[in-house]
Design a protein around this motif. Sequence first.
Motif, PDB file in Angstrom:
ATOM      1  N   LEU A   1       0.845  -1.203   0.000  1.00 41.43           N
ATOM      2  CA  LEU A   1       0.000   0.000   0.000  1.00 41.43           C
ATOM      3  C   LEU A   1       0.875   1.247   0.000  1.00 41.43           C
ATOM      4  O   LEU A   1       0.709   2.132  -0.848  1.00 41.43           O
ATOM      5  CB  LEU A   1      -0.939  -0.004   1.209  1.00 41.43           C
ATOM      6  N   LEU A   2       1.818   1.337   0.924  1.00 42.49           N
ATOM      7  CA  LEU A   2       2.690   2.513   0.999  1.00 42.49           C
ATOM      8  C   LEU A   2       3.534   2.647  -0.271  1.00 42.49           C
ATOM      9  O   LEU A   2       3.677   3.755  -0.793  1.00 42.49           O
ATOM     10  CB  LEU A   2       3.587   2.451   2.239  1.00 42.49           C
ATOM     11  N   ARG A   3       4.064   1.543  -0.771  1.00 46.42           N
ATOM     12  CA  ARG A   3       4.875   1.612  -1.987  1.00 46.42           C
ATOM     13  C   ARG A   3       4.049   2.165  -3.151  1.00 46.42           C
ATOM     14  O   ARG A   3       4.533   3.002  -3.915  1.00 46.42           O
ATOM     15  CB  ARG A   3       5.445   0.241  -2.333  1.00 46.42           C
ATOM     16  N   LYS A   4       2.807   1.710  -3.267  1.00 45.03           N
ATOM     17  CA  LYS A   4       1.960   2.205  -4.360  1.00 45.03           C
ATOM     18  C   LYS A   4       1.605   3.674  -4.168  1.00 45.03           C
ATOM     19  O   LYS A   4       1.590   4.441  -5.133  1.00 45.03           O
ATOM     20  CB  LYS A   4       0.689   1.356  -4.481  1.00 45.03           C
ATOM     21  N   VAL A   5       1.310   4.080  -2.936  1.00 41.15           N
ATOM     22  CA  VAL A   5       0.993   5.486  -2.662  1.00 41.15           C
ATOM     23  C   VAL A   5       2.178   6.361  -3.033  1.00 41.15           C
ATOM     24  O   VAL A   5       2.017   7.394  -3.694  1.00 41.15           O
ATOM     25  CB  VAL A   5       0.593   5.690  -1.182  1.00 41.15           C
ATOM     26  N   ASN A   6       3.366   5.970  -2.618  1.00 39.76           N
ATOM     27  CA  ASN A   6       4.549   6.783  -2.901  1.00 39.76           C
ATOM     28  C   ASN A   6       4.905   6.799  -4.384  1.00 39.76           C
ATOM     29  O   ASN A   6       5.427   7.787  -4.881  1.00 39.76           O
ATOM     30  CB  ASN A   6       5.738   6.329  -2.059  1.00 39.76           C
ATOM     31  N   ALA A   7       4.609   5.722  -5.101  1.00 36.68           N
ATOM     32  CA  ALA A   7       4.892   5.666  -6.541  1.00 36.68           C
ATOM     33  C   ALA A   7       3.905   6.499  -7.339  1.00 36.68           C
ATOM     34  O   ALA A   7       4.286   7.202  -8.274  1.00 36.68           O
ATOM     35  CB  ALA A   7       4.870   4.221  -7.029  1.00 36.68           C
ATOM     36  N   ASN A   8       2.618   6.424  -6.968  1.00 31.37           N
ATOM     37  CA  ASN A   8       1.574   7.159  -7.689  1.00 31.37           C
ATOM     38  C   ASN A   8       0.324   7.199  -6.811  1.00 31.37           C
ATOM     39  O   ASN A   8      -0.441   6.230  -6.809  1.00 31.37           O
ATOM     40  CB  ASN A   8       1.256   6.501  -9.030  1.00 31.37           C
ATOM     41  N   PRO A   9       0.101   8.293  -6.079  1.00 31.15           N
ATOM     42  CA  PRO A   9      -1.023   8.347  -5.148  1.00 31.15           C
ATOM     43  C   PRO A   9      -2.395   8.250  -5.810  1.00 31.15           C
ATOM     44  O   PRO A   9      -3.390   8.053  -5.131  1.00 31.15           O
ATOM     45  CB  PRO A   9      -0.852   9.681  -4.431  1.00 31.15           C
ATOM     46  N   GLU A  10      -2.452   8.324  -7.145  1.00 31.28           N
ATOM     47  CA  GLU A  10      -3.727   8.206  -7.859  1.00 31.28           C
ATOM     48  C   GLU A  10      -3.948   6.810  -8.435  1.00 31.28           C
ATOM     49  O   GLU A  10      -4.966   6.561  -9.088  1.00 31.28           O
ATOM     50  CB  GLU A  10      -3.801   9.258  -8.981  1.00 31.28           C
ATOM     51  N   ASP A  11      -3.043   5.898  -8.192  1.00 31.05           N
ATOM     52  CA  ASP A  11      -3.139   4.532  -8.713  1.00 31.05           C
ATOM     53  C   ASP A  11      -4.418   3.863  -8.188  1.00 31.05           C
ATOM     54  O   ASP A  11      -4.588   3.713  -6.986  1.00 31.05           O
ATOM     55  CB  ASP A  11      -1.908   3.740  -8.257  1.00 31.05           C
ATOM     56  N   PRO A  12      -5.323   3.449  -9.081  1.00 29.72           N
ATOM     57  CA  PRO A  12      -6.559   2.808  -8.627  1.00 29.72           C
ATOM     58  C   PRO A  12      -6.314   1.486  -7.897  1.00 29.72           C
ATOM     59  O   PRO A  12      -7.156   1.033  -7.124  1.00 29.72           O
ATOM     60  CB  PRO A  12      -7.373   2.592  -9.907  1.00 29.72           C
TER      61      PRO A  12
END
Length: 151
Positions: A103-114
């Motif tokens: 979750l954190l990795r995805k938020v930091n990579a792209n906070p708009e990632d569905p």
Amino acid sequence: MNLNERGIQVMHEFEGIKLEAYLCPAKVPTIGWGNTRYEDGTPVKMGESISRQRADELFKNIASTFARGVDNLVTANLNDNQFSALVCFAYNVGIGNLKRSTLLRKVNANPEDPGIRGEFMRWNKAGGRELAGLTRRRKAEADLYFTPSLG
């Protein structure tokens, strides 16, 4: 960033308030608005009780500690609803679990990632069992995360 009122509402809704210590679904002594420790790090013990005023004070102090923890982990620019959803999540699962999460990795990579919605939903188990209450909580956190901020 700060935890917003919507985040507090989600946390209060799912934590509930109990002024007498109880065992949460993970069998950890808990008191107030879902607190397992006091501000000084002392764990809650069965048999303890607190006043409503103390529960509110404890929540405010512990939630602000989690907000600082989330702020330290997130490198992406977030709106207040995204940030508050992550604080709500971390308050429930712990900063260490957030730190190690996809979750954190995805938020930091792209906070708009569905795909972030699905990462919230993976965290719906306690003691190895899927819990309906945690599934509802993760949906509420994901919904808050994907709610556009008004300011």
